[in-house]
Design a protein around this motif. Sequence first.
Motif, PDB file in Angstrom:
ATOM      1  N   MET A   1      -1.355 -10.972 -20.761  1.00 52.64           N
ATOM      2  CA  MET A   1      -0.362 -10.409 -19.852  1.00 52.64           C
ATOM      3  C   MET A   1      -0.558 -10.969 -18.457  1.00 52.64           C
ATOM      4  O   MET A   1      -1.666 -11.026 -17.949  1.00 52.64           O
ATOM      5  CB  MET A   1      -0.504  -8.887 -19.801  1.00 52.64           C
ATOM      6  CG  MET A   1       0.632  -8.199 -19.049  1.00 52.64           C
ATOM      7  SD  MET A   1       0.096  -6.706 -18.232  1.00 52.64           S
ATOM      8  CE  MET A   1      -0.757  -7.375 -16.832  1.00 52.64           C
ATOM      9  N   ALA A   2       0.490 -11.381 -17.796  1.00 50.75           N
ATOM     10  CA  ALA A   2       0.404 -11.881 -16.438  1.00 50.75           C
ATOM     11  C   ALA A   2       0.406 -10.726 -15.451  1.00 50.75           C
ATOM     12  O   ALA A   2       1.040  -9.695 -15.671  1.00 50.75           O
ATOM     13  CB  ALA A   2       1.588 -12.804 -16.158  1.00 50.75           C
ATOM     14  N   ILE A   3      -0.310 -10.920 -14.333  1.00 52.95           N
ATOM     15  CA  ILE A   3      -0.355  -9.883 -13.306  1.00 52.95           C
ATOM     16  C   ILE A   3       1.051  -9.583 -12.792  1.00 52.95           C
ATOM     17  O   ILE A   3       1.387  -8.449 -12.462  1.00 52.95           O
ATOM     18  CB  ILE A   3      -1.282 -10.324 -12.160  1.00 52.95           C
ATOM     19  CG1 ILE A   3      -2.738 -10.325 -12.632  1.00 52.95           C
ATOM     20  CG2 ILE A   3      -1.139  -9.407 -10.958  1.00 52.95           C
ATOM     21  CD1 ILE A   3      -3.727 -10.766 -11.587  1.00 52.95           C
ATOM     22  N   ASP A   4       1.897 -10.598 -12.755  1.00 53.96           N
ATOM     23  CA  ASP A   4       3.237 -10.425 -12.214  1.00 53.96           C
ATOM     24  C   ASP A   4       4.110  -9.516 -13.069  1.00 53.96           C
ATOM     25  O   ASP A   4       5.205  -9.139 -12.660  1.00 53.96           O
ATOM     26  CB  ASP A   4       3.915 -11.781 -12.067  1.00 53.96           C
ATOM     27  CG  ASP A   4       3.282 -12.636 -10.973  1.00 53.96           C
ATOM     28  OD1 ASP A   4       2.573 -12.052 -10.140  1.00 53.96           O
ATOM     29  OD2 ASP A   4       3.481 -13.864 -10.975  1.00 53.96           O
ATOM     30  N   ASP A   5       3.673  -9.160 -14.283  1.00 50.79           N
ATOM     31  CA  ASP A   5       4.445  -8.259 -15.129  1.00 50.79           C
ATOM     32  C   ASP A   5       4.532  -6.857 -14.541  1.00 50.79           C
ATOM     33  O   ASP A   5       5.430  -6.088 -14.880  1.00 50.79           O
ATOM     34  CB  ASP A   5       3.831  -8.179 -16.525  1.00 50.79           C
ATOM     35  CG  ASP A   5       4.021  -9.467 -17.311  1.00 50.79           C
ATOM     36  OD1 ASP A   5       4.872 -10.271 -16.918  1.00 50.79           O
ATOM     37  OD2 ASP A   5       3.311  -9.658 -18.313  1.00 50.79           O
ATOM     38  N   SER A   6       3.581  -6.491 -13.693  1.00 46.34           N
ATOM     39  CA  SER A   6       3.559  -5.162 -13.100  1.00 46.34           C
ATOM     40  C   SER A   6       4.630  -5.038 -12.024  1.00 46.34           C
ATOM     41  O   SER A   6       4.841  -5.945 -11.210  1.00 46.34           O
ATOM     42  CB  SER A   6       2.180  -4.885 -12.479  1.00 46.34           C
ATOM     43  OG  SER A   6       2.196  -3.668 -11.759  1.00 46.34           O
ATOM     44  N   LEU A   7       5.298  -3.878 -12.011  1.00 48.17           N
ATOM     45  CA  LEU A   7       6.274  -3.565 -10.972  1.00 48.17           C
ATOM     46  C   LEU A   7       5.666  -2.727  -9.854  1.00 48.17           C
ATOM     47  O   LEU A   7       6.393  -2.188  -9.018  1.00 48.17           O
ATOM     48  CB  LEU A   7       7.466  -2.826 -11.585  1.00 48.17           C
ATOM     49  CG  LEU A   7       8.318  -3.612 -12.585  1.00 48.17           C
ATOM     50  CD1 LEU A   7       9.399  -2.713 -13.192  1.00 48.17           C
ATOM     51  CD2 LEU A   7       8.945  -4.833 -11.928  1.00 48.17           C
ATOM     52  N   ALA A   8       4.331  -2.607  -9.842  1.00 48.08           N
ATOM     53  CA  ALA A   8       3.659  -1.842  -8.793  1.00 48.08           C
ATOM     54  C   ALA A   8       3.902  -2.490  -7.433  1.00 48.08           C
ATOM     55  O   ALA A   8       3.821  -3.716  -7.295  1.00 48.08           O
ATOM     56  CB  ALA A   8       2.168  -1.749  -9.084  1.00 48.08           C
ATOM     57  N   THR A   9       4.198  -1.657  -6.444  1.00 45.63           N
ATOM     58  CA  THR A   9       4.528  -2.168  -5.111  1.00 45.63           C
ATOM     59  C   THR A   9       3.538  -1.761  -4.040  1.00 45.63           C
ATOM     60  O   THR A   9       3.455  -2.404  -2.993  1.00 45.63           O
ATOM     61  CB  THR A   9       5.920  -1.690  -4.684  1.00 45.63           C
ATOM     62  OG1 THR A   9       5.949  -0.245  -4.705  1.00 45.63           O
ATOM     63  CG2 THR A   9       6.987  -2.228  -5.628  1.00 45.63           C
ATOM     64  N   GLY A  10       2.804  -0.664  -4.246  1.00 40.63           N
ATOM     65  CA  GLY A  10       1.890  -0.201  -3.208  1.00 40.63           C
ATOM     66  C   GLY A  10       1.238   1.106  -3.605  1.00 40.63           C
ATOM     67  O   GLY A  10       1.348   1.554  -4.747  1.00 40.63           O
ATOM     68  N   GLN A  11       0.559   1.713  -2.654  1.00 38.22           N
ATOM     69  CA  GLN A  11      -0.113   2.991  -2.856  1.00 38.22           C
ATOM     70  C   GLN A  11       0.456   3.998  -1.864  1.00 38.22           C
ATOM     71  O   GLN A  11       0.721   3.661  -0.710  1.00 38.22           O
ATOM     72  CB  GLN A  11      -1.623   2.844  -2.645  1.00 38.22           C
ATOM     73  CG  GLN A  11      -2.260   1.845  -3.602  1.00 38.22           C
ATOM     74  CD  GLN A  11      -3.715   1.549  -3.245  1.00 38.22           C
ATOM     75  OE1 GLN A  11      -4.628   2.248  -3.660  1.00 38.22           O
ATOM     76  NE2 GLN A  11      -3.927   0.483  -2.475  1.00 38.22           N
ATOM     77  N   ARG A  12       0.612   5.230  -2.330  1.00 43.40           N
ATOM     78  CA  ARG A  12       1.232   6.261  -1.505  1.00 43.40           C
ATOM     79  C   ARG A  12       0.379   7.522  -1.507  1.00 43.40           C
ATOM     80  O   ARG A  12      -0.167   7.919  -2.542  1.00 43.40           O
ATOM     81  CB  ARG A  12       2.633   6.575  -2.036  1.00 43.40           C
ATOM     82  CG  ARG A  12       3.453   7.493  -1.150  1.00 43.40           C
ATOM     83  CD  ARG A  12       4.857   7.663  -1.695  1.00 43.40           C
ATOM     84  NE  ARG A  12       5.538   6.386  -1.833  1.00 43.40           N
ATOM     85  CZ  ARG A  12       6.121   5.742  -0.823  1.00 43.40           C
ATOM     86  NH1 ARG A  12       6.095   6.255   0.393  1.00 43.40           N
ATOM     87  NH2 ARG A  12       6.732   4.592  -1.041  1.00 43.40           N
ATOM     88  N   SER A  13       0.269   8.156  -0.365  1.00 51.57           N
ATOM     89  CA  SER A  13      -0.531   9.371  -0.236  1.00 51.57           C
ATOM     90  C   SER A  13       0.127  10.536  -0.956  1.00 51.57           C
ATOM     91  O   SER A  13       1.338  10.755  -0.831  1.00 51.57           O
ATOM     92  CB  SER A  13      -0.722   9.728   1.245  1.00 51.57           C
ATOM     93  OG  SER A  13      -1.349  10.989   1.378  1.00 51.57           O
ATOM     94  N   LEU A  14      -0.666  11.298  -1.704  1.00 49.49           N
ATOM     95  CA  LEU A  14      -0.155  12.535  -2.297  1.00 49.49           C
ATOM     96  C   LEU A  14      -0.199  13.679  -1.292  1.00 49.49           C
ATOM     97  O   LEU A  14       0.479  14.689  -1.458  1.00 49.49           O
ATOM     98  CB  LEU A  14      -0.968  12.898  -3.542  1.00 49.49           C
ATOM     99  CG  LEU A  14      -0.776  11.973  -4.745  1.00 49.49           C
ATOM    100  CD1 LEU A  14      -1.691  12.393  -5.893  1.00 49.49           C
ATOM    101  CD2 LEU A  14       0.669  11.947  -5.206  1.00 49.49           C
TER     102      LEU A  14
END
Length: 405
Positions: A1-14
């Motif tokens: 699996m390529a890293i680019d397959d992820s649609l993750a964009t960032g981290q957000r505070s809960l």
Amino acid sequence: MAIDDSLATGQRSLGDPAHDYPLWPPLTSGCPRTSTEDVSYPVEVDYAYDKADPAALFSPVRARGGLERWAPLLPPLPAPGLGEGATPLVEIEPGVYVKDESRNPTWSHKDRLNRCTTSAAVGVGAPGIAVASSGNHGASAAAYAARAGLPCVVFTGPDTPPAVDAFLNAYGAVVLPVPWEARWPLLRLVVERLGLHPVSNLTTTHTGHAYGPEGYKTVAYEIFQDVGVPSAVFVPTGYGELLFGVWKGFEELRRLGLADRVPRVFACESAASGALHRAFAEGAPAAHVTVGASEAYSIASPVSGYRGVLAVRASGGRALLVDDRQLADAQGELARAGLWTELSAAAGLAGLRSLGGQAPEDGPVVCVSTSSGFKDKGMGTHRTAPATPTWEEVERRLRAAGIAG
């Protein structure tokens, strides 16, 4: 699996969703802007949901194990996997299902988390992994570190079950049994001085790894593929990461237009601790408790985190307490259904039974069973007495078991 397959964009505070951070590096000590000395707020991974293809992701064709099946809705997965996930959903009575996580590679749900955390370690180029664990988490971290070619340091307690100790050593981990209270300070030193990537909590109240709970969303995805959206999910709960992941997975299904609701999520904690239950009682984001005596060591946690509060509150669920007797009854019931579970792993079914135990009219319920009976403290101590090789002795034992008349 390529890293680019992820649609993750960032981290957000809960703690405050207005605060967001880049995807890399993964935050391992929660949100630095909202956390205080008393309460640490976790972060979650955010995604470009508008770019996801729900029809392709959730097609009715059941894939083989491996979290890469769900790559677009997970953080990048550069570390190799072990075929985790795709665990069976077993109906033990009409409308009551058990999600058997003991079928994962190291026989627990932690494999879903550690596929993500080990990938984070690989992604940042860490020289190894460090973890503090009483059992399941350490064994899983050691396995995934070995798979990725990384050293793993595991701080365990002085009374770690011998079978778990053997499990850890089999993967080549550096196992360091220390007093329970010494594990966290030593873990922080290893992280600070040697640069190892922490896959355990480092904060006052629980935040844990930013990427880890994302792996638990796949439990919800698989349940949805098998039975749709259940009326409720009962989850064995220590820190609440699995609880949060299951809730978030169903929330994403709703967000993607595949489901019209989210099931009620019930936290099932040991009555010997019950930190999340305490947090709700006090109206607090997290709580500290004194842990009493219990054989359910995997879920006997002295501290909770905000993830669990958020999941239970948002779903309309509850935090339930179950004692060792209720756990043992549920463990026995699961065994009679052919499922051998750790005592802690039976907390989901014990929680359901504590509420009357039947499937409600508005749909089935799912009890998550987190790990194998292999992980219990008493594992290996029981020995069946030898039988005299005569028919009389065989008949006597069969009568005692209710088999012979």
